[in-house]
Design a protein around this motif. Structure first.
Motif, PDB file in Angstrom:
ATOM      1  N   THR A 273       0.583  -9.949   4.833  1.00 35.80           N
ATOM      2  CA  THR A 273      -0.317  -8.941   4.275  1.00 35.80           C
ATOM      3  C   THR A 273       0.137  -7.583   4.779  1.00 35.80           C
ATOM      4  OG1 THR A 273      -1.864  -9.116   6.132  1.00 35.80           O
ATOM      5  CG2 THR A 273      -2.271 -10.528   4.220  1.00 35.80           C
TER       6      THR A 273
ATOM      7  N   GLY B   5       0.156  -1.710   1.908  1.00 34.94           N
ATOM      8  CA  GLY B   5       0.769  -1.139   0.724  1.00 34.94           C
ATOM      9  C   GLY B   5       1.591   0.105   0.989  1.00 34.94           C
TER      10      GLY B   5
ATOM     11  N   ARG C  94      -0.736  -5.458  -4.938  1.00 30.48           N
ATOM     12  CA  ARG C  94      -2.075  -4.894  -4.817  1.00 30.48           C
ATOM     13  C   ARG C  94      -2.530  -4.188  -6.084  1.00 30.48           C
ATOM     14  NH1 ARG C  94      -3.705  -3.653   0.474  1.00 30.48           N
ATOM     15  NH2 ARG C  94      -4.460  -1.616  -0.184  1.00 30.48           N
TER      16      ARG C  94
END
Length: 532
Positions: free
Chosen positions: A432, A435, A161
């Protein structure tokens, strides 16, 4: 093969027929992207005095003085200039980009037989140095895997990211420590695409460097860089190897290159030991509006490099094709949309095979992202994967989680689990995550457990016949895919692409960026195989 679904063998045969004709033309063509890539292979790196990518600035200046030079290629004029001026490739490129040296004049010298002969020798020498570097990275991959051990398949992956390499080094190290097997990096858009988007009025994000953090994990990194740049990838590769050594399992890097960047992306992948890179000309043609001849030629070049480097490519599950619906004024049903995507995927895989890639080097996208938004998504997901397993024996499959729509949040992992039972050899599962370390770790544990259980179920039950919605979806997919390939053969790309976006038709160069090669000499013919 699988008569209940329809003529699967016929679908493959039609795709191979189109790929044979279009692939030969693609391999016999060059593009400005390929010429930039050749300069990178010759050792041209970095930026020019104006801050533009040096290889691109050199090609632009060369073609500005010789607009018809693309068909003959930059390799021989560049090699001739190296000998004439006794310069290294980097300095020569800087001089060409600044206008101090005109490669068109060097092209005139090539009319003399003896001068051409020595230019061919020099171009072959530079090509040989590039191949030595590629082969060295391939050897390092093999030795590192032998030393550290191989991660169990499917490899679990996450996309970085952080846009800045310093923060990305820390992020990648944390992800690998949490159990990730593959790190995917998105490469920034190139200058050519950025210029086209800007000219059409589309805002292009500009990367702004940050000051180096005190947490810089690589002492050799003295300047900031965008995460997907070649300089950043060098440091990410090193960081991934260090983190992999601590966990005793090799960690793979994967890249996603934007439209018009496939040749240069393949060079970077070969030089920096990128293990997997996306190569999907169909997505460039349909989703990005790239002119078909350009996209096919770019990816044919990329495939040659992937074969030599031992990198795997990933072909997506097929783009969403809506042009026929817009013409008819009616939306199509899920099976028809899935079949159109399947037809283009089969064609993309066939093109890669005709370019010389082996089946185990081509990872096939297992199911399109919009399955989560359809009715009976689990049944359709199972059908998508079952059909692809029948179509692609010997090819590993890859599951790439899309961003979840608000009303379907969290559904994809369950669909992936249901479909993976029918997937057979699965190379990777890309998840996905937000983070946050705890979220990432939880996502990894869930994915690891799901893939292990799916494999156990598959080995305990064997192939299961499709019924109900799954069977109807599979039949509709095959029928729509056959019809799509027929329309492509009869009517060409307009049958599926419609009008290209304004960004891709805003300049004459959008059509002039590809040319049939008239130069028979290819410095990479021996090492990468002949073009045709």
């Amino acid at each position: 093969m699988t008569a209940d679904w329809g003529p699967v063998d016929g679908l493959v045969a039609r795709a191979e027929a189109l790929a044979g004709a279009w692939g030969a033309r693609a391999r016999g063509s060059t593009t400005i992207g390929q010429e930039r890539a050749i300069l990178r292979l010759f050792g041209v790196t970095g930026l020019d005095a104006a801050g533009r990518p040096l290889a691109g600035a050199t090609v632009d200046r060369w073609l500005a003085s010789d607009p018809r030079g693309l068909a003959t290629g930059v390799a021989l004029p560049f090699a001739m200039a190296l000998l004439e001026y006794d310069l290294e490739p980097q300095q020569l490129a800087l001089d060409v980009a600044s206008g101090a040296i005109d490669l068109a004049l060097e092209g005139e010298l090539l009319r003399e037989r003896d001068r051409r002969a020595i230019a061919e020798v020099e171009a072959s020498r530079l090509a040989g140095l590039a191949i030595e570097r590629i082969d060295a990275q391939r050897t390092v991959r093999r030795e590192t895997v032998d030393m550290l051990g191989e991660a169990d398949r499917p490899w679990l992956g996450i996309t970085l990211r952080e846009p800045d390499v310093v923060a990305a080094l820390e992020e990648a190290t944390q992800l690998i420590g949490s159990g990730i097997d593959l790190i995917r990096i998105e490469v920034p858009i190139g200058r050519e695409l950025a210029d086209r988007l800007t000219e059409s009025g589309v805002d292009v994000p500009i990367w702004q460097p940050r000051e180096l953090s005190t947490r810089n994990l690589d002492p050799d990194l003295s300047e900031p860089a965008p995460t997907g740049s070649q300089r950043a990838l060098t440091h990410l590769r090193r960081a991934a190897d260090r983190a992999a050594a601590r966990r005793r399992a090799y960690v793979r890097l994967a890249t996603v290159v934007p439209a018009l960047g496939a040749p240069e992306g393949a060079v970077v992948a070969a030089f920096e030991r990128i293990d997997v890179f996306a190569s999907d000309p169909m997505a460039e043609i349909i989703a990005d509006g790239v002119e078909p001849d350009r996209a096919l030629a770019d990816h044919a070049f990329a495939h040659r490099l992937a074969k030599r480097a031992g990198s795997a490519i990933m072909v997506g599950p097929g783009p969403l094709v809506v042009a026929p619906d817009l013409s008819a004024g009616l939306p199509s049903d899920p099976a028809t949309r899935a079949g159109r995507a399947l037809a283009l995927q089969v064609l993309g895989v066939a093109l890669a095979r005709t370019d010389g890639l082996a089946a185990d080097q081509i990872i096939v996208g297992a199911m399109p992202p919009w399955v989560t938004d359809e009715s009976a998504p689990a049944a359709r997901a199972i059908a998508e994967v079952a059909v692809r397993r029948a179509l692609y024996p010997g090819h590993p499959l890859g599951f790439v989680e899309p961003p979840s729509s608000p009303d379907r949040a969290g559904l994809w992992p369950y669909l992936q689990f249901a479909a993976a039972v029918h997937a057979g050899d699965t190379a990777l599962v890309l998840r996905t995550a937000d983070g946050h370390p705890e979220t990432v770790a939880a996502s990894i544990r869930a994915a690891r457990a799901a893939t292990a259980i799916a494999a156990d179920v598959a080995s305990a039950t064997g192939p299961v016949p499709l019924r109900g919605v799954a069977l109807e979806h599979a039949r509709g997919m095959i029928a729509a895919a056959l019809a799509t390939l027929d329309r492509l053969g009869d009517s060409g790309w307009r049958a599926v692409s419609g009008e290209p976006p304004a960004a891709m038709r805003s300049r004459p160069s959008a059509r002039e960026s590809v040319a049939e090669r008239t130069e028979t000499f290819d410095p990479f013919a021996t090492s990468l195989g002949p073009r045709v």
